[in-house]
Design a protein around this motif. Structure first.
Motif, short mmCIF file in Angstrom:
data_model
loop_
_atom_site.label_atom_id
_atom_site.label_comp_id
_atom_site.label_asym_id
_atom_site.label_seq_id
_atom_site.Cartn_x
_atom_site.Cartn_y
_atom_site.Cartn_z
N VAL A 26 0.81 -1.20 -0.14
CA VAL A 26 0.07 0.01 -0.07
C VAL A 26 0.84 1.18 -0.14
O VAL A 26 2.13 1.36 0.50
N ALA A 27 0.22 2.29 -0.51
CA ALA A 27 1.00 3.61 -0.76
C ALA A 27 0.14 4.77 -0.07
O ALA A 27 -0.69 5.10 -0.70
N PHE A 28 1.13 5.19 0.73
CA PHE A 28 0.40 6.66 1.41
C PHE A 28 1.35 7.89 1.07
O PHE A 28 2.28 7.73 0.54
N HIS A 29 0.82 8.92 1.05
CA HIS A 29 1.42 10.37 0.86
C HIS A 29 1.53 10.81 2.24
O HIS A 29 2.55 10.90 2.82
N ARG A 30 0.48 11.62 2.61
CA ARG A 30 0.77 12.36 4.17
C ARG A 30 -0.65 11.70 5.09
O ARG A 30 -1.49 11.52 4.65
N GLU A 80 1.22 -11.31 2.48
CA GLU A 80 2.23 -10.36 3.16
C GLU A 80 1.53 -8.86 2.88
O GLU A 80 0.75 -8.90 1.95
N LEU A 81 1.74 -7.97 3.59
CA LEU A 81 1.24 -6.50 3.37
C LEU A 81 2.68 -5.64 3.70
O LEU A 81 3.12 -6.00 4.85
N ALA A 82 2.99 -4.87 2.76
CA ALA A 82 4.11 -3.83 3.14
C ALA A 82 3.42 -2.46 3.07
O ALA A 82 2.73 -1.99 2.23
N LEU A 83 3.86 -1.66 4.03
CA LEU A 83 3.16 -0.13 4.14
C LEU A 83 4.48 0.69 3.40
O LEU A 83 5.62 0.67 3.92
N THR A 84 4.27 1.48 2.42
CA THR A 84 5.08 2.67 1.93
C THR A 84 4.40 3.97 1.87
O THR A 84 3.43 4.25 2.16
#
Ligand SMILES: [Zn+2]
Length: 261
Positions: A26-30, A80-84
């Motif tokens: 998953v991709a977050f910004h702010r 699996e899940l990775a945070l970015t």
């Protein structure tokens, strides 16, 4: 309604079948105390924490590099899940990282290296009359020191579907040099700016590999299957438009998080 249905799907274990042999990035910004309702790049810290708890309950949250290593070895992915996080906003350090630490969750931060420690305002914030500060290098080093991964997102948020040759190499290999110099540590994770299908040429994907990176992340949505190349790593942008983590899970499980290509 979708949120409720999503929670039901996840609670019933149907998602275990739908997402078997797959990994999610998953991709977050702010992440800020409060998010403006029309700001697609910011999510409020309370909702962020709900996402983190949802991830922890339904996935094996791992560092991104663990997924990359499994893909390199051709090993089976197992939910699996990775945070970015993209771009390097200061709230990543001030607001998101404390939540991640409290919940013991790993994450990778992809930085635009020439914006770190500056007051540069990118076009998408300038257009909205908004200004969101960047981390400085001490904060980046502190994140890295806490065990978070730091990766490259070019030097100036270049559109790698448009720039080529020496300019592209400077953006790709140069960002790695900048990070390795500032961190005094190896850097091998890469996410290309904008993240769409048209934002990375084949030649530049090769340049990412040649620069010594071990992965190349898009934001095309969808899940990652066992056997695929880490240079075609898909990420799902977490948009505030999702009503809830349950709705996110619902769209993901039904293959509806994939963007049109
Ligand atoms: Zn970006």
């Amino acid at each position: 309604m979708k949120g409720l249905f999503g929670r039901t799907i996840f609670a019933s274990g149907l998602d275990a079948v739908l997402l078997r042999d797959a990994a999610v990035v998953v991709a977050f910004h702010r992440v800020q105390e409060r998010a403006e309702p029309d700001d697609g790049l910011t999510i409020g810290v309370d909702l962020f924490e709900r996402y983190c708890r949802f991830f922890r309950r339904h996935f094996r949250v791992v560092p991104l590099r663990e997924i990359v290593e499994k893909l390199e070895r051709g090993e089976r992915l197992k939910r699996e899940l990775a945070l970015t996080f993209d771009d390097g906003y200061r709230d990543n350090f001030e607001v998101a990282a404390p939540v991640l630490e409290r919940l013991s969750l790993p994450a990778a931060f992809f930085l635009v290296t020439r914006w770190i420690g500056t007051d540069f305002v990118p076009w998408w914030d300038r257009e909205r009359g908004a200004r969101h500060p960047w981390m400085d290098w001490d904060q980046v080093r502190a994140l890295h020191g806490k065990g978070f991964d730091v990766g490259a997102h070019t030097r100036t948020h270049a559109d790698l579907g448009r720039v080529a040759g020496v300019e592209a190499e400077g953006e790709i290999a140069g960002a790695r040099l900048d990070l390795e110099r500032e961190l005094a540590a190896p850097v091998d994770l890469f996410a290309y700016p904008y993240g769409g299908a048209g934002h990375l040429s084949d030649a530049n994907r090769e340049a990412v590999r040649a620069a010594g990176f071990r992965c190349c992340c898009s934001v095309l949505g969808g899940v990652n299957a066992t056997g695929q190349s880490p240079f075609h790593l898909r990420r799902v942008p977490i948009s505030p438009w999702y009503e809830s983590p349950g709705q996110f899970g619902f769209e993901l499980a039904l293959g509806r998080s994939v963007l049109a290509e």
